[in-house]
Design a protein around this motif. Structure first.
Motif, mmCIF file in Angstrom:
data_model
loop_
_atom_site.group_PDB
_atom_site.id
_atom_site.type_symbol
_atom_site.label_atom_id
_atom_site.label_comp_id
_atom_site.label_asym_id
_atom_site.label_seq_id
_atom_site.Cartn_x
_atom_site.Cartn_y
_atom_site.Cartn_z
ATOM 1 N N PHE A 72 -21.580 12.441 41.659
ATOM 2 C CA PHE A 72 -20.014 11.978 41.823
ATOM 3 C C PHE A 72 -19.229 13.298 40.802
ATOM 4 C CE2 PHE A 72 -22.314 8.848 43.937
ATOM 5 C CZ PHE A 72 -21.301 7.922 43.992
ATOM 6 N N VAL A 73 -18.107 13.341 41.018
ATOM 7 C CA VAL A 73 -17.502 13.867 39.701
ATOM 8 C C VAL A 73 -16.160 12.738 39.568
ATOM 9 C CG1 VAL A 73 -15.264 14.906 39.043
ATOM 10 C CG2 VAL A 73 -17.670 16.020 40.581
ATOM 11 N N PHE A 74 -16.222 13.004 37.955
ATOM 12 C CA PHE A 74 -15.257 12.296 37.275
ATOM 13 C C PHE A 74 -14.176 13.081 35.835
ATOM 14 C CE2 PHE A 74 -18.708 11.159 34.911
ATOM 15 C CZ PHE A 74 -18.553 11.220 33.325
ATOM 16 N N GLU A 75 -13.579 13.016 35.959
ATOM 17 C CA GLU A 75 -12.470 13.650 34.575
ATOM 18 C C GLU A 75 -12.251 12.572 33.070
ATOM 19 O OE1 GLU A 75 -8.171 14.892 34.349
ATOM 20 O OE2 GLU A 75 -9.284 16.055 35.553
ATOM 21 N N ARG A 76 -13.230 13.650 32.023
ATOM 22 C CA ARG A 76 -12.846 13.187 30.853
ATOM 23 C C ARG A 76 -12.393 13.802 30.112
ATOM 24 N NH1 ARG A 76 -18.324 14.252 27.802
ATOM 25 N NH2 ARG A 76 -17.252 12.666 26.182
ATOM 26 N N ARG A 77 -11.314 12.955 28.998
ATOM 27 C CA ARG A 77 -10.535 14.044 27.508
ATOM 28 C C ARG A 77 -11.447 13.439 26.432
ATOM 29 N NH1 ARG A 77 -6.036 15.731 29.521
ATOM 30 N NH2 ARG A 77 -4.715 15.076 31.357
ATOM 31 N N ILE A 78 -11.473 14.782 26.182
ATOM 32 C CA ILE A 78 -12.831 14.997 24.736
ATOM 33 C C ILE A 78 -10.971 15.622 24.141
ATOM 34 C CG2 ILE A 78 -13.696 16.241 23.211
ATOM 35 C CD1 ILE A 78 -15.662 16.361 25.694
ATOM 36 N N GLY A 79 -10.406 14.973 23.427
ATOM 37 C CA GLY A 79 -8.513 15.298 22.598
ATOM 38 C C GLY A 79 -7.745 15.691 23.601
ATOM 39 N N PRO A 80 -7.504 16.768 23.641
ATOM 40 C CA PRO A 80 -6.479 16.438 24.522
ATOM 41 C C PRO A 80 -6.446 17.617 25.894
ATOM 42 C CG PRO A 80 -5.939 18.690 22.872
ATOM 43 C CD PRO A 80 -7.206 17.201 22.124
ATOM 44 N N MET A 81 -7.850 17.919 26.029
ATOM 45 C CA MET A 81 -8.893 19.059 27.140
ATOM 46 C C MET A 81 -9.372 18.248 27.812
ATOM 47 S SD MET A 81 -10.269 22.541 25.527
ATOM 48 C CE MET A 81 -12.235 22.154 26.314
ATOM 49 N N PRO A 82 -8.348 17.841 29.339
ATOM 50 C CA PRO A 82 -9.984 17.534 30.055
ATOM 51 C C PRO A 82 -10.748 18.127 30.261
ATOM 52 C CG PRO A 82 -8.065 18.873 31.486
ATOM 53 C CD PRO A 82 -7.678 18.598 29.435
#
Length: 152
Positions: A72-82
């Protein structure tokens, strides 16, 4: 003729108390490891969920069978960077036709990509064991209180 017993034997009241405490300990051993995943899921369900989509399955071969482990793929944000995370979830591997049961999952990401809690499947299989742990713990507390009240 009455012979006095050895001095290292426990009194009946003390032995009842130890049995009660042992049953309490057994109840805690059953309860704690089964309650922690439920508490983790419950805490995560109040967090911010993201949607993870199924992108494919990796083939895993063992001595018994060959199974597909869905990724499975998901996107998370670390500060301004996805950041895109690809996570194989072993619990969905036995799916008919090579597809997982859910093609999208609601997940709560952790600090690393692998640290996530899947919200679609609450740990229902733990509930009977939690109830058993509570019953054993309650029985042990009752035995301990009974031993404390009754003199030897």
């Amino acid at each position: 003729m009455s012979v006095p017993g050895p001095s290292d034997e426990l009194s009946p009241g003390r032995s009842r108390l130890l049995v009660g405490l042992f049953v309490v300990l057994t109840g805690l051993v059953i309860l704690v490891p089964n309650a922690l995943p439920v508490l983790t899921w419950w805490q995560a369900s109040r967090g911010e969920a993201v949607t993870a989509r199924w992108v494919g399955s990796e083939t895993a071969t063992s001595s018994r069978d060959t199974v597909g482990v869905p990724t499975f793929v998901f996107e998370r944000r670390i500060g301004p960077m996805p950041q895109e995370c690809r996570v194989p979830l072993v619990q969905y591997r036995h799916a008919p036709g090579g597809k997982p049961l859910h093609e999208t999952l609601q997940v709560v990401p952790g600090t690393r990509c692998e640290d996530l809690v899947v919200l679609n499947d609450p740990p229902r299989e733990r509930l009977p064991l939690i109830l058993l742990g509570l019953a054993v713990l309650g029985g042990g507390l009752w035995l301990t209180l009974l031993a404390r009240r009754r003199p030897a």
